[in-house]
Motif scaffolding. Structure first.
Motif, PDB file in Angstrom:
ATOM      1  N   ALA A 131       4.909  17.427  -2.433  1.00  0.00           N
ATOM      2  CA  ALA A 131       5.273  16.256  -3.244  1.00  0.00           C
ATOM      3  C   ALA A 131       4.494  15.003  -2.860  1.00  0.00           C
ATOM      4  N   ASN A 132       3.885  15.016  -1.656  1.00  0.00           N
ATOM      5  CA  ASN A 132       3.120  13.842  -1.216  1.00  0.00           C
ATOM      6  C   ASN A 132       1.621  14.004  -1.452  1.00  0.00           C
ATOM      7  N   LEU A 133       1.262  15.109  -2.107  1.00  0.00           N
ATOM      8  CA  LEU A 133      -0.153  15.346  -2.429  1.00  0.00           C
ATOM      9  C   LEU A 133      -0.384  15.126  -3.921  1.00  0.00           C
ATOM     10  N   ILE A 134      -1.417  14.370  -4.218  1.00  0.00           N
ATOM     11  CA  ILE A 134      -1.824  14.173  -5.617  1.00  0.00           C
ATOM     12  C   ILE A 134      -3.226  14.750  -5.774  1.00  0.00           C
ATOM     13  N   LEU A 135      -3.412  15.607  -6.772  1.00  0.00           N
ATOM     14  CA  LEU A 135      -4.744  16.140  -7.048  1.00  0.00           C
ATOM     15  C   LEU A 135      -5.291  15.442  -8.283  1.00  0.00           C
ATOM     16  N   GLU A 136      -6.500  14.873  -8.155  1.00  0.00           N
ATOM     17  CA  GLU A 136      -7.124  14.164  -9.268  1.00  0.00           C
ATOM     18  C   GLU A 136      -8.116  15.077  -9.980  1.00  0.00           C
ATOM     19  N   VAL A 137      -7.901  15.252 -11.265  1.00  0.00           N
ATOM     20  CA  VAL A 137      -8.847  16.020 -12.071  1.00  0.00           C
ATOM     21  C   VAL A 137      -9.288  15.150 -13.240  1.00  0.00           C
ATOM     22  N   THR A 138     -10.520  15.326 -13.682  1.00  0.00           N
ATOM     23  CA  THR A 138     -10.956  14.540 -14.834  1.00  0.00           C
ATOM     24  C   THR A 138     -10.543  15.280 -16.100  1.00  0.00           C
ATOM     25  N   GLU A 139     -10.371  14.530 -17.158  1.00  0.00           N
ATOM     26  CA  GLU A 139      -9.956  15.156 -18.421  1.00  0.00           C
ATOM     27  C   GLU A 139     -11.009  16.158 -18.866  1.00  0.00           C
ATOM     28  N   THR A 140     -12.270  15.817 -18.700  1.00  0.00           N
ATOM     29  CA  THR A 140     -13.335  16.732 -19.108  1.00  0.00           C
ATOM     30  C   THR A 140     -13.340  17.987 -18.246  1.00  0.00           C
ATOM     31  N   ILE A 194       0.875  -1.180   0.000  1.00  0.00           N
ATOM     32  CA  ILE A 194       0.000   0.000   0.000  1.00  0.00           C
ATOM     33  C   ILE A 194       0.911   1.228   0.000  1.00  0.00           C
ATOM     34  N   ILE A 195       0.813   2.023  -1.052  1.00  0.00           N
ATOM     35  CA  ILE A 195       1.744   3.140  -1.227  1.00  0.00           C
ATOM     36  C   ILE A 195       1.061   4.505  -1.162  1.00  0.00           C
ATOM     37  N   GLY A 196      -0.271   4.490  -1.039  1.00  0.00           N
ATOM     38  CA  GLY A 196      -0.994   5.754  -0.992  1.00  0.00           C
ATOM     39  C   GLY A 196      -2.463   5.495  -0.731  1.00  0.00           C
ATOM     40  N   ALA A 197      -3.255   6.575  -0.675  1.00  0.00           N
ATOM     41  CA  ALA A 197      -4.692   6.426  -0.464  1.00  0.00           C
ATOM     42  C   ALA A 197      -5.414   7.615  -1.081  1.00  0.00           C
ATOM     43  N   GLU A 198      -6.654   7.367  -1.520  1.00  0.00           N
ATOM     44  CA  GLU A 198      -7.485   8.431  -2.089  1.00  0.00           C
ATOM     45  C   GLU A 198      -8.550   8.859  -1.091  1.00  0.00           C
ATOM     46  N   ALA A 199      -8.670  10.161  -0.910  1.00  0.00           N
ATOM     47  CA  ALA A 199      -9.700  10.728  -0.033  1.00  0.00           C
ATOM     48  C   ALA A 199     -11.037  10.747  -0.763  1.00  0.00           C
ATOM     49  N   ASP A 254       7.288   8.121   1.652  1.00  0.00           N
ATOM     50  CA  ASP A 254       6.861   8.292   0.258  1.00  0.00           C
ATOM     51  C   ASP A 254       5.347   8.201   0.076  1.00  0.00           C
ATOM     52  N   PHE A 255       4.623   7.986   1.187  1.00  0.00           N
ATOM     53  CA  PHE A 255       3.174   7.796   1.108  1.00  0.00           C
ATOM     54  C   PHE A 255       2.504   9.035   0.520  1.00  0.00           C
ATOM     55  N   CYS A 256       1.636   8.822  -0.468  1.00  0.00           N
ATOM     56  CA  CYS A 256       0.937   9.943  -1.113  1.00  0.00           C
ATOM     57  C   CYS A 256      -0.561   9.876  -0.850  1.00  0.00           C
ATOM     58  N   ILE A 257      -1.170  11.045  -0.681  1.00  0.00           N
ATOM     59  CA  ILE A 257      -2.616  11.139  -0.508  1.00  0.00           C
ATOM     60  C   ILE A 257      -3.210  11.843  -1.722  1.00  0.00           C
ATOM     61  N   SER A 258      -4.268  11.250  -2.278  1.00  0.00           N
ATOM     62  CA  SER A 258      -4.934  11.820  -3.448  1.00  0.00           C
ATOM     63  C   SER A 258      -6.246  12.484  -3.052  1.00  0.00           C
ATOM     64  N   ALA A 282      -7.034  15.389   4.471  1.00  0.00           N
ATOM     65  CA  ALA A 282      -6.064  14.592   3.710  1.00  0.00           C
ATOM     66  C   ALA A 282      -4.625  14.941   4.100  1.00  0.00           C
ATOM     67  N   ALA A 283      -4.356  16.235   4.271  1.00  0.00           N
ATOM     68  CA  ALA A 283      -3.002  16.654   4.632  1.00  0.00           C
ATOM     69  C   ALA A 283      -2.669  16.209   6.060  1.00  0.00           C
ATOM     70  N   ARG A 284      -3.665  16.241   6.923  1.00  0.00           N
ATOM     71  CA  ARG A 284      -3.451  15.818   8.312  1.00  0.00           C
ATOM     72  C   ARG A 284      -3.119  14.322   8.382  1.00  0.00           C
ATOM     73  N   VAL A 285      -3.925  13.492   7.730  1.00  0.00           N
ATOM     74  CA  VAL A 285      -3.645  12.051   7.788  1.00  0.00           C
ATOM     75  C   VAL A 285      -2.400  11.703   6.977  1.00  0.00           C
ATOM     76  N   GLY A 286      -2.167  12.465   5.921  1.00  0.00           N
ATOM     77  CA  GLY A 286      -0.979  12.231   5.100  1.00  0.00           C
ATOM     78  C   GLY A 286       0.296  12.425   5.904  1.00  0.00           C
ATOM     79  N   ALA A 287       0.313  13.473   6.713  1.00  0.00           N
ATOM     80  CA  ALA A 287       1.478  13.739   7.554  1.00  0.00           C
ATOM     81  C   ALA A 287       1.685  12.588   8.540  1.00  0.00           C
ATOM     82  N   GLU A 288       0.564  12.028   9.014  1.00  0.00           N
ATOM     83  CA  GLU A 288       0.623  10.891   9.940  1.00  0.00           C
ATOM     84  C   GLU A 288       1.197   9.647   9.221  1.00  0.00           C
ATOM     85  N   ALA A 289       0.725   9.407   8.000  1.00  0.00           N
ATOM     86  CA  ALA A 289       1.180   8.251   7.222  1.00  0.00           C
ATOM     87  C   ALA A 289       2.672   8.328   6.923  1.00  0.00           C
ATOM     88  N   MET A 290       3.154   9.554   6.718  1.00  0.00           N
ATOM     89  CA  MET A 290       4.569   9.733   6.355  1.00  0.00           C
ATOM     90  C   MET A 290       5.523   9.324   7.468  1.00  0.00           C
TER      91      MET A 290
END
Ligand code: C2E
Ligand code: MG
Ligand code: MG
Ligand code: MG
Length: 283
Positions: free
Chosen positions: A144-153, A55-60, A111-115, A98-106
Motif C-alpha cells: 500500500a506504500n508503493l506507487i508504480l508510475e506508468v505512462t498512458e502510452t 512532504i508525503i512521499g518521494a519518487e525514485a 503513510d509515506f509512499c515511494i513511487s 525504493a522499498a528499503r528507503v520506504g521502510a525507513e521513511a515509514m
C-alpha cells in the motif's frame, strides 16, 4: 541485394548513427557492472501535499555516475536498457532500493509512499509481478506504500496484457499512477480502464501555467476529469512559487518540482519527512 548492401554501407559511413550506436553499446557493456559496483544509484524527489506543505512521499529516479564520463541521465540509459534486455535488472535494483528507503521513511511517517517508474517493456510479462513481490518481501515494505508510475502510452502499447497485469498489481494493494499525462494520445475510454489512483500532469503544462491561459484551462479541466474518475492529481515540474500557488488554487493535491526540491540523495530526503507524532499522556 545491391540495395541492401548499399543500405549497410550507408549505416557504416553515417558518423552520427555509428556514434550513437557505439555509445549505446559501450553504455550497455558498463551498465551491468555499474549496477553491481554502486555507480548506478537512486535519487529521490519529494512529493508535497500542496494544502499542508508537508512532504508525503518521494519518487525514485535512477542515476548513473559514470567513472570517466561523469553523470549520465536516465533519458539516455533507460532506453538503452530497454532495447538490450537490461530493464528488468535495472528496475529490480530501483524497486529494491525504493522499498528499503520506504521502510525507513515509514518509521517517521507510516503513510509515506515511494513511487517507482515502470517501463512499458515490463508490462508485457508476469515477471513484473514477481519483481514487485520480491522487493516488498525482502524489505518488509507494505504494498500500500508503493506507487508504480506508468505512462498512458506505455500501458496502451501493451494493451490488454498490460491492463491485466496492472489489475493484478492493484489487487496486491500496490497503487498505480499515470505519469506524464497529457503527452500521449489515449482516449478517455482508455484512461478509464487503467486501474490508477493518481494522475500526474506532465511538467510541460505546469511550466506553461503562469504564462498561458490555454494551459491553465487544460490543467483545470484535467484536474476535474481526474477527480471525476476518482483519482488524485500530482503536478510535476513546479519551478516557481506562483505555479505552486496556482495549482493549489485549482484543486491539485500534490506537487513535485525544483521549487520544492530537486531529486537528491535519500539521506537528505529523510530530514524532510515530519518526525513521528509523539504520544502525549493526557491528564
Ligand atoms: P519522470 O518519471 O516523468 O520524472 C520526472 C523528471 O522531471 C525527472 O527527470 C526529474 O528530475 C525532472 N524534474 C523534476 N522536477 C522538475 C522541474 O521542476 N523542472 C524540470 N525541468 N524537470 C523536473 P529525470 O530524473 O532525468 O528522469 C527522466 C525520466 O527517466 C523520468 O521521467 C522517467 O520516465 C525515467 N526514469 C527515471 N528513473 C527511472 C527508472 O528507475 N526506471 C524507468 N523505467 N524510468 C526511469
Ligand atoms: Mg515518474
Ligand atoms: Mg513524469
Ligand atoms: Mg517524463
Amino acid at each position: 541485394k545491391a540495395a541492401a548492401d548499399q543500405g549497410t554501407c550507408w549505416k557504416i559511413h553515417d558518423p552520427a548513427a555509428n556514434g550513437a550506436q557505439q555509445w549505446a553499446l559501450s553504455l550497455l557493456g558498463e551498465l551491468d557492472q555499474a549496477i553491481d559496483n554502486g555507480h548506478l544509484w537512486v535519487a529521490y524527489q519529494p512529493k508535497m501535499e500542496l494544502a499542508s506543505r508537508r512532504i508525503i512521499g518521494a519518487e525514485a529516479l535512477a542515476r548513473w555516475t559514470h567513472a570517466t564520463r561523469g553523470p549520465i541521465g536516465p533519458d539516455e540509459f533507460i532506453q538503452v536498457a530497454e532495447r538490450h534486455g537490461r530493464i528488468e535488472k535495472l528496475t529490480a535494483f530501483v524497486l529494491n532500493d525504493a522499498a528499503r528507503v520506504g521502510a525507513e521513511a515509514m518509521r517517521q511517517d507510516p503513510d509515506f509512499c515511494i513511487s517507482v517508474n515502470i517501463s512499458s517493456a515490463l508490462l508485457a510479462s508476469r515477471n513484473i509481478i514477481d519483481m514487485v513481490r520480491q522487493a516488498l518481501a525482502a524489505n518488509a515494505f507494505p504494498a500500500a506504500n508503493l506507487i508504480l508510475e506508468v505512462t498512458e502510452t506505455a500501458a496502451m502499447a501493451e494493451g490488454r496484457v498490460a491492463i491485466a497485469l496492472l489489475e493484478e498489481l492493484r489487487d496486491m494493494g500496490v497503487r498505480l499512477s499515470i505519469d506524464d499525462y497529457g503527452t500521449g494520445m489515449s482516449t478517455l475510454e482508455y484512461l478509464r480502464s487503467i486501474p490508477a489512483t493518481e494522475l500526474k500532469i506532465d511538467k510541460q503544462f505546469s511550466m506553461a501555467l503562469q504564462s498561458s491561459a490555454e494551459d491553465q484551462a487544460v490543467v483545470q479541466s484535467t484536474i476535474e476529469l481526474a477527480h471525476a474518475l476518482g483519482m488524485i492529481v500530482v503536478a510535476e515540474g513546479i519551478e516557481t512559487a506562483e505555479t505552486l500557488y496556482l495549482l493549489d488554487q485549482m484543486g491539485c493535491e500534490i506537487g513535485q518540482g525544483y521549487h520544492i526540491c530537486r531529486p537528491t540523495d535519500w539521506e537528505t530526503i529523510l530530514t524532510m519527512i515530519p518526525a513521528p507524532a509523539r504520544i502525549v499522556a493526557n491528564g
